[in-house]
Design an enzyme around this catalytic site. Structure first.
Site, short mmCIF file in Angstrom:
data_model
loop_
_atom_site.label_atom_id
_atom_site.label_comp_id
_atom_site.label_asym_id
_atom_site.label_seq_id
_atom_site.Cartn_x
_atom_site.Cartn_y
_atom_site.Cartn_z
N ALA A 1 0.82 -9.49 -3.96
CA ALA A 1 0.64 -10.38 -2.81
C ALA A 1 -0.71 -11.07 -2.79
O ALA A 1 -1.17 -11.52 -1.75
CB ALA A 1 0.84 -9.59 -1.53
N ASN B 1 -1.69 -2.26 -2.17
CA ASN B 1 -1.46 -2.25 -3.62
C ASN B 1 -2.21 -3.38 -4.30
O ASN B 1 -2.56 -3.28 -5.48
CB ASN B 1 0.04 -2.34 -3.91
CG ASN B 1 0.75 -1.01 -3.77
OD1 ASN B 1 0.36 -0.02 -4.38
ND2 ASN B 1 1.77 -0.96 -2.93
N HIS C 1 -5.22 -11.86 2.59
CA HIS C 1 -6.09 -11.22 1.61
C HIS C 1 -7.13 -12.22 1.13
O HIS C 1 -6.80 -13.38 0.87
CB HIS C 1 -5.29 -10.71 0.40
CG HIS C 1 -4.19 -9.77 0.75
ND1 HIS C 1 -4.41 -8.49 1.21
CD2 HIS C 1 -2.85 -9.94 0.71
CE1 HIS C 1 -3.25 -7.91 1.44
NE2 HIS C 1 -2.29 -8.75 1.14
#
Length: 271
Positions: free
Chosen positions: A124, A192, A222
Site C-alpha cells: 500500500a 506491513n 502513508h
C-alpha cells in the site's frame, strides 16, 4: 501455466483469485485455504474456471508452483520455510513476519538452496523502487509516517497492551513512534508497508515509524521519507481502505495482483 495455492480468503485473497479466474493473470488456482470454511466456500462460489479445491497448505506445498500468503504473520512463520525448502515459490503479504532476522535468514537460505523465489509486493505504499536503487549507495535515514482512521487500528496488540482507548478520539493523535521492528509486532495487520520498506532499505531496527490515529479521515495515508547519498526522497499516498476490511488498503490487493502478473509476464519493467 503456473499452479497457485492461496492461503487466506479475505479481501486480498479474493481479489487474486478473481484476477486469475478472469484471465487477467495467466495462471491456475490449484487450491485455497482459510481457517474460516465459510470464507473459503464464498471464494469457490465466485470462481468460474479451472477446478480449484479447498486444501491444506501442506498439500499446496507438495503440488503448487507458487503459494500466495495473504492471511497473517503466523501463516508466514508456519509455511514459508517448508515451502522454500520444497522449492516452491512464495508471495508474502504479511511481511512483518520477517522482522525476526533468524527466521528471515533461514527462509532466504532455504530458497537459495532449493532455487525457489520469495516475492514481496510493494503493498500500500509507493517508492520501493526508488528506495531499492538508493540502497545501492549509503542511506542515512528512512522514516514512514502512517495515518489511519480509528477503525483501521482497533484491536491492535500495542493499543491493548498499553491500554490506549481511541473510541472517544476527536482529533489526530500520535499513538506510536519507534522502530519498524517494534511497529510490526504492535500493529501486525496495519503496517506491513513498514516491513517492506525496511527490507528495501536499512532494516527493521533503523527504520523509524510513526503511527497517527485520525478520526477525521477515511483513507489510509502513508508518507515515506529517505535521505542518502542519492539526495532526498519524499513520497506520500492516500489509500482507500478495502470495502470489506478497514485495516487493508485497496492498493495492497492491487499490488499483489500486479506482482503475480509480473511473475508471469516475460516483460519486466522497473527495479
Amino acid at each position: 501455466m503456473i499452479k497457485i495455492g492461496i492461503i487466506g480468503c479475505g479481501f486480498i485473497g479474493t481479489q487474486i483469485c478473481s484476477a486469475v479466474d478472469s484471465g487477467a493473470v495467466p495462471a491456475e488456482i490449484f487450491g485455497i485455504f482459510d481457517f474460516s470454511e465459510a470464507k473459503a466456500d464464498d471464494v469457490l462460489k465466485l470462481l468460474k474456471t479451472g477446478n480449484p479445491q479447498k486444501c491444506a497448505p501442506e498439500e499446496m506445498i507438495e503440488s503448487c508452483d507458487l503459494i500466495v500468503e495473504c492471511a497473517s504473520q503466523d501463516a508466514v512463520l508456519k509455511y514459508a520455510l517448508p515451502a522454500a525448502e520444497n522449492g516452491v515459490d512464495l508471495m508474502v503479504l504479511s511481511v512483518g513476519a520477517f522482522q525476526n532476522p533468524d527466521f528471515y535468514q533461514k527462509v532466504r537460505d532455504a530458497a537459495a538452496a532449493s532455487g525457489s523465489k520469495i516475492y514481496i509486493p510493494s503493498g500500500a505504499i509507493a517508492g520501493t523502487d526508488g528506495l531499492k536503487s538508493a540502497a545501492m549507495a549509503n542511506i542515512s535515514s528512512v522514516s514512514v509516517t502512517t495515518r489511519k482512521p480509528v477503525s483501521g487500528l482497533s484491536g491492535s496488540p500495542y493499543l491493548i497492551e498499553n491500554n490506549i482507548d481511541l473510541s472517544e478520539l476527536k482529533e489526530p493523535k500520535l499513538i506510536f513512534e519507534g522502530t519498524a521492528a517494534e511497529a510490526v509486532v504492535g500493529f501486525p495487520k496495519n503496517v506491513n508497508v513498514c516491513a517492506t520498506i525496511s527490507l528495501c532499505g536499512i532494516g527493521f531496527d533503523k527504520t523509524v515509524v510513526r503511527i497517527i490515529a485520525d478520526p477525521t479521515i477515511s483513507e489510509n495515508m502513508h508518507e515515506l521519507e529517505v535521505y542518502g547519498d542519492f539526495g532526498h526522497m519524499k513520497m506520500a499516498i492516500e489509500n482507500k481502505p478495502s470495502p470489506k476490511n478497514p485495516k487493508t488498503s485497496y492498493l495492497a490487493a492491487l499490488s499483489a495482483v500486479s506482482t503475480l502478473k509480473k511473475i508471469t509476464d516475460p516483460m519486466q519493467i522497473g527495479v
